[in-house]
Design a protein around this motif. Sequence first.
Motif, PDB file in Angstrom:
ATOM      1  N   ARG A  94      36.961  78.931  14.136  1.00 31.82           N
ATOM      2  CA  ARG A  94      36.857  80.161  13.357  1.00 31.82           C
ATOM      3  C   ARG A  94      38.205  80.562  12.757  1.00 31.82           C
ATOM      4  O   ARG A  94      39.256  80.123  13.196  1.00 31.82           O
ATOM      5  N   VAL A 151      39.503  85.565  15.036  1.00 30.98           N
ATOM      6  CA  VAL A 151      39.728  85.402  16.476  1.00 30.98           C
ATOM      7  C   VAL A 151      40.648  86.490  16.993  1.00 30.98           C
ATOM      8  O   VAL A 151      40.425  87.068  18.065  1.00 30.98           O
ATOM      9  N   VAL A 171      32.866  78.055  18.577  1.00 28.41           N
ATOM     10  CA  VAL A 171      33.732  78.769  19.513  1.00 28.41           C
ATOM     11  C   VAL A 171      34.509  77.779  20.373  1.00 28.41           C
ATOM     12  O   VAL A 171      35.686  77.973  20.668  1.00 28.41           O
ATOM     13  N   THR A 172      33.850  76.693  20.792  1.00 28.02           N
ATOM     14  CA  THR A 172      34.494  75.668  21.622  1.00 28.02           C
ATOM     15  C   THR A 172      34.173  74.290  21.056  1.00 28.02           C
ATOM     16  O   THR A 172      33.023  73.851  21.140  1.00 28.02           O
ATOM     17  N   THR A 212      26.241  87.406  19.911  1.00 23.57           N
ATOM     18  CA  THR A 212      25.979  86.189  19.151  1.00 23.57           C
ATOM     19  C   THR A 212      25.341  86.478  17.798  1.00 23.57           C
ATOM     20  O   THR A 212      25.143  85.568  17.011  1.00 23.57           O
ATOM     21  N   ASN A 223      37.455  75.998  19.041  1.00 24.49           N
ATOM     22  CA  ASN A 223      37.432  77.151  18.161  1.00 24.49           C
ATOM     23  C   ASN A 223      37.742  76.733  16.727  1.00 24.49           C
ATOM     24  O   ASN A 223      38.842  76.282  16.419  1.00 24.49           O
TER      25      ASN A 223
END
Length: 531
Positions: free
Chosen positions: A248, A253, A243-244, A367, A246
Amino acid sequence: MRKKIKLSALLVLLFLASSCNDFVDINNDPNNPTKPTLSLLLPATQMSLVSYFNTVNGGGSAVMQHFASGALNRWNQTGTSFSTAWSGFYTATIPDIETVIREGTTQEAWGYVAIAKLEKAYLYSIMVDLWGDVPYSQAVGENPNPGLDKGAEIYTSLFSLIDEALADMDKSFTIAAGSDIFYQGSKANWQRMANSLKLKMYNQIRLTDPVKAEAGIKALISTGVLLVSDNAQDFSFQYGTNVTPNARHPWYVSWYGSGRGGYVSMPLVNNLKDNDDPRLRYYIFRQNANVGLANSMNGEGYYGREPGDGAASPADANTRALIGIYPAGGLYDNGTIKTLTAANIYLNNTGAVSTSTSNSFKIPLSTSGDGTGAGILPLITNSMVKFIRAEAALTMGTGEDAAQLLADAVTAHLNSVSTLAGKNKGTTMPAATITGFVNRIKTQFAAASDAGKMELVMTQKWISLFGNGVESYNDYRRTGLPRLGDLVSPLDVYPLRFYYSETELTSNESLIPDRERIQRAQQTTPVFWDK
């Protein structure tokens, strides 16, 4: 005073010059090397290529009714529609690729040179496919006003560039696995990509240069060169779950964020559902099993839009159908589809739950149970190569078995969908489902007319290209297939090319005098291979 300052400065310079051996050379900053590190620059070119490709991919997906939202879904575009991709390709991706080629040649790092040349060939072929004439011969250098090279001439250069890359690989090929995001330094897979790119480009020009196209494809097939022939060899980009920063899939997203990305295409949904296609559960995730079009509560969950519907969006963030587990790494839909009957064999309710899904789903994403985002961007795949060869067999008499190639193409794609689902908490596709569905298509192909065979090949390819709207857009302009739905409210004629970046047209002095005519012609003028 001014003379004293100059004299003092000169004395300082003389002192520094005389003491240079006692100081670190400030022109050789170890933290900012002047010599590019190829193992770091190559993956940067790959990330950049993929990032900017996704901008044009969204436009292709909209115009080809894989999506039912966005301006291109109504055939409307402006000078800002693709300005990000255009600018990114020319200010980031292409200069970095050229640096790898130049510095790699100097260092005789032929593996890096070869890969960069193949990335260049792939990228420019896509740019020609989308924009037609683009800066090429003057794209990198001192000229601030590069002219537009003819698309046909660029294609000719690219065929030669691919051959150069293949020759470079035979000189030597040593690549750090971690510096090659696509193939982790596999020479054989890059050779497969190179030959498959040539195959794709030959097929692309079959209407305008049939002799070259037929000879090129027959040579690739008859000489037994390496082609992408297995899903493990796909030229695809694999996204991650971070996610950080990102990492994905951008569709994940977008569609699983609060903005919801857009609307799914009802022509795509209806095609899959009407043809008992098991991919529906993988392509589309329903948030609510009862919602219908226009946010009504008397449907079966496939709340999307018809193509060209420009109506304002109601408060439907929690009821819209979303992009599913393929290709974005979203959610697999295992809810009951109420209108399925015993006649549905491969798209059925076996194992389905009574609610729309057993996955938990909420904003913000939890999650667990809400997909991972670890989807794929399919650029040149085993499935695509088989479809191209099937088309060539039907149109150019290559001597291959079009029916078997179609079956192999669909099989490859179903397996790709199933594999991605298995990696993202979804239900894999039973082998019997894949075999049975493909056998049905083979039966349909055998019973079809020549025109029907071509339509079946291109319609199945359109379905399998969900995730790569660019290639589907290319196919449609070349073949007129599949049959797309009529637009509810078109804003223009069907776009035959993408608009140039308005920034290019207003800053490039070679284009400024005729920029309005040049831009409008993009909507109505075919690319060179579109006859």
